[in-house]
Design an enzyme around this catalytic site. Sequence first.
Site, mmCIF file in Angstrom:
data_model
loop_
_atom_site.group_PDB
_atom_site.id
_atom_site.type_symbol
_atom_site.label_atom_id
_atom_site.label_comp_id
_atom_site.label_asym_id
_atom_site.label_seq_id
_atom_site.Cartn_x
_atom_site.Cartn_y
_atom_site.Cartn_z
ATOM 1 N N LYS A 121 -14.176 1.876 15.004
ATOM 2 C CA LYS A 121 -12.930 1.134 15.239
ATOM 3 C C LYS A 121 -12.560 1.154 16.716
ATOM 4 O O LYS A 121 -12.108 0.146 17.284
ATOM 5 C CB LYS A 121 -11.815 1.745 14.394
ATOM 6 C CG LYS A 121 -10.542 0.926 14.317
ATOM 7 C CD LYS A 121 -9.611 1.523 13.270
ATOM 8 C CE LYS A 121 -8.528 0.539 12.889
ATOM 9 N NZ LYS A 121 -7.665 1.046 11.788
ATOM 10 N N ASP A 144 -4.755 -6.191 4.671
ATOM 11 C CA ASP A 144 -5.908 -6.942 5.164
ATOM 12 C C ASP A 144 -5.993 -8.316 4.511
ATOM 13 O O ASP A 144 -6.568 -9.249 5.073
ATOM 14 C CB ASP A 144 -7.203 -6.176 4.886
ATOM 15 C CG ASP A 144 -7.284 -4.892 5.686
ATOM 16 O OD1 ASP A 144 -6.837 -4.890 6.850
ATOM 17 O OD2 ASP A 144 -7.779 -3.880 5.147
ATOM 18 N N LYS A 184 8.513 -17.221 -11.013
ATOM 19 C CA LYS A 184 7.830 -16.057 -11.555
ATOM 20 C C LYS A 184 6.651 -16.478 -12.413
ATOM 21 O O LYS A 184 6.764 -17.341 -13.287
ATOM 22 C CB LYS A 184 8.799 -15.223 -12.397
ATOM 23 C CG LYS A 184 8.142 -13.998 -13.038
ATOM 24 C CD LYS A 184 9.103 -13.267 -13.954
ATOM 25 C CE LYS A 184 8.373 -12.149 -14.681
ATOM 26 N NZ LYS A 184 9.254 -11.454 -15.647
ATOM 27 N N PHE A 188 -4.844 3.676 14.506
ATOM 28 C CA PHE A 188 -4.977 4.720 13.496
ATOM 29 C C PHE A 188 -6.099 4.320 12.545
ATOM 30 O O PHE A 188 -6.236 3.148 12.192
ATOM 31 C CB PHE A 188 -3.682 4.896 12.717
ATOM 32 C CG PHE A 188 -2.784 5.967 13.263
ATOM 33 C CD1 PHE A 188 -2.557 7.140 12.557
ATOM 34 C CD2 PHE A 188 -2.170 5.805 14.499
ATOM 35 C CE1 PHE A 188 -1.737 8.132 13.061
ATOM 36 C CE2 PHE A 188 -1.343 6.780 15.015
ATOM 37 C CZ PHE A 188 -1.121 7.960 14.291
ATOM 38 N N LYS A 244 -12.641 -2.692 18.522
ATOM 39 C CA LYS A 244 -11.319 -3.277 18.736
ATOM 40 C C LYS A 244 -10.781 -3.028 20.146
ATOM 41 O O LYS A 244 -9.612 -3.257 20.437
ATOM 42 C CB LYS A 244 -10.350 -2.771 17.684
ATOM 43 C CG LYS A 244 -10.839 -3.124 16.270
ATOM 44 C CD LYS A 244 -9.784 -3.083 15.214
ATOM 45 C CE LYS A 244 -10.366 -3.523 13.876
ATOM 46 N NZ LYS A 244 -9.376 -3.559 12.793
ATOM 47 N N ASN A 262 0.843 -1.201 0.000
ATOM 48 C CA ASN A 262 0.000 0.000 0.000
ATOM 49 C C ASN A 262 0.875 1.247 0.000
ATOM 50 O O ASN A 262 2.103 1.155 -0.050
ATOM 51 C CB ASN A 262 -0.945 -0.015 1.210
ATOM 52 C CG ASN A 262 -0.204 -0.117 2.520
ATOM 53 O OD1 ASN A 262 0.582 0.755 2.895
ATOM 54 N ND2 ASN A 262 -0.434 -1.211 3.248
#
Length: 402
Positions: free
Chosen positions: A337, A279, A289, A323, A341, A209
Site C-alpha cells: 500500500k 470500496d 423501500k 492506514f 499509493k 463496516n
Amino acid sequence: MIEGKNILLGVSGGIAAYKACSLASKLTQKGASVKVMMTESAQEFVAPLTFQALSRNPVYIDTFVERDPEKIAHIDAADWADIILLAPATANIIGKIAGGIADDMLSTTVLASKADVYIAPAMNVNMYAHPAVMRNMKLLEEWGYHFIEPGAGYLACGWIGKGRLEEPEEIIQTIELHQSRNLLLSGRKVLISAGPTREKVDPVRFFTNRSSGRMGFALAEEAGKMGADVTLVAGPTELELSNSAINRVDVTTAEEMYHAMHEHFLQSDIVIKAAAVADYRPKHVYDEKMKKQDGNLTMEMERTKDILKSLGEEKTGQYLVGFAAETSNPLENGWKKLKTKNLDAVVINNVSAEGAGFHGETNIVTFVNKHHEQQEIPLANKQVIAEEILKLIERNLKDEEE
C-alpha cells in the site's frame, strides 16, 4: 509551559502530603491557576486551609458539597483542568483509578476528566514494588497516564529505598518538559479522516463496516494537544470531540469523504487517512423501500473513488499517511500500500489480533515509512498509540526538513 494552565492538584493521604504544600505554592508562582482537591485521609496530614491560602482558591474536600447549584462541582473541576497532578499519589488512589472505582471526590473527578493526568507516587518501598501496585501503574500508563517516578532514599517509615515523593521542583520540570513536547506540531495543519462510510441501498438500508472512528478521533485529539491546526473529516459515528478548536466536517458516503478530503488537502501539511472507506457501493439506489421477494437477491456494486490513491497522486509536499487494517499478511500488504499509493508512511494493524479490533479502546500497530524504517507500537490505549504515531511523523518531517 505551566503559565496560564489550569492545574488541579490532587492530594491523597500520606506523610508526603506536606510536600504538596510547596508544590501548590511553586505552581502558583509559575503563573498557573491552581485548585486543590484532597482525600479524607490527606486532611489528617494537612489542613485544607493551608492549601486555600497557598492556591488562593477554595479547596475541594467533599463530593456532596455543592457551592454553586448551577454546577456539579466534581464535573466542573474535571472540565476546568488542563492538567491533573496527583501528588502524593498513594497505592490506594492509583488502585482506585486503575479499577474504575469512584468513591470519593478525587477518584470521581479523575475518571470524569479528559485532562492530562500526571501521577507522582509516594509510598513504602515494598508497597511500591508490590505486583498489584506495579500492575496498576502499568495499566494506567497504557491508558495514557503519565508517571513521575519517586526518588530513592530514607523513607518516613524507616525503610530505605524507592518510594519517596519526587521534589516539587523536579515534578514541575517533568511536567514542563512533557508539555513542551506536546507542542511538537505547533504551526502545522493536520487533516485526518475517521470512521466508516455508509452507502445507501434504499431509504432504510445501507452498506457500512465495523469502524468505530476511535483511532482517527484519538489522532485528531492528540494532534490538537500538540498545537496543530486540525481538521477532522468524520464518517457516521457517535463519538464526540473534547477539543472545540478542531474543525470537524461530518460526511456520510465515500463520495462525500472524497470531496471533503480534497477540499482541505492542498492547505494541509500532514494528512492521515484513518477512515475505513467503502470500496464498493450499490450501482442502483432505490427511492422506495425494497420489498422482500422469493429467492435470492443479486445486487450490482460499483467501485468508489480511491481517496488515498488520488491524494498520493496530487500531493505537492504534504506528508501523507495511510492506514492498512488487515487480517492476513499485514506487513506485506502494508508495504504494498505504501508503494502503490505514493505514501510517506503507513500504519499497519492486524484487526483480528486480540486488543486491536475496530471497537476496542486499545490497538497494536506497526509504523513504516518510505525510507524503509519500521517501528512497532505495542498494545496500548488508542490515545497513546495516536501520540506515538504523531511523534514518529514529526520526527520524519524534521529529518526531511534538515
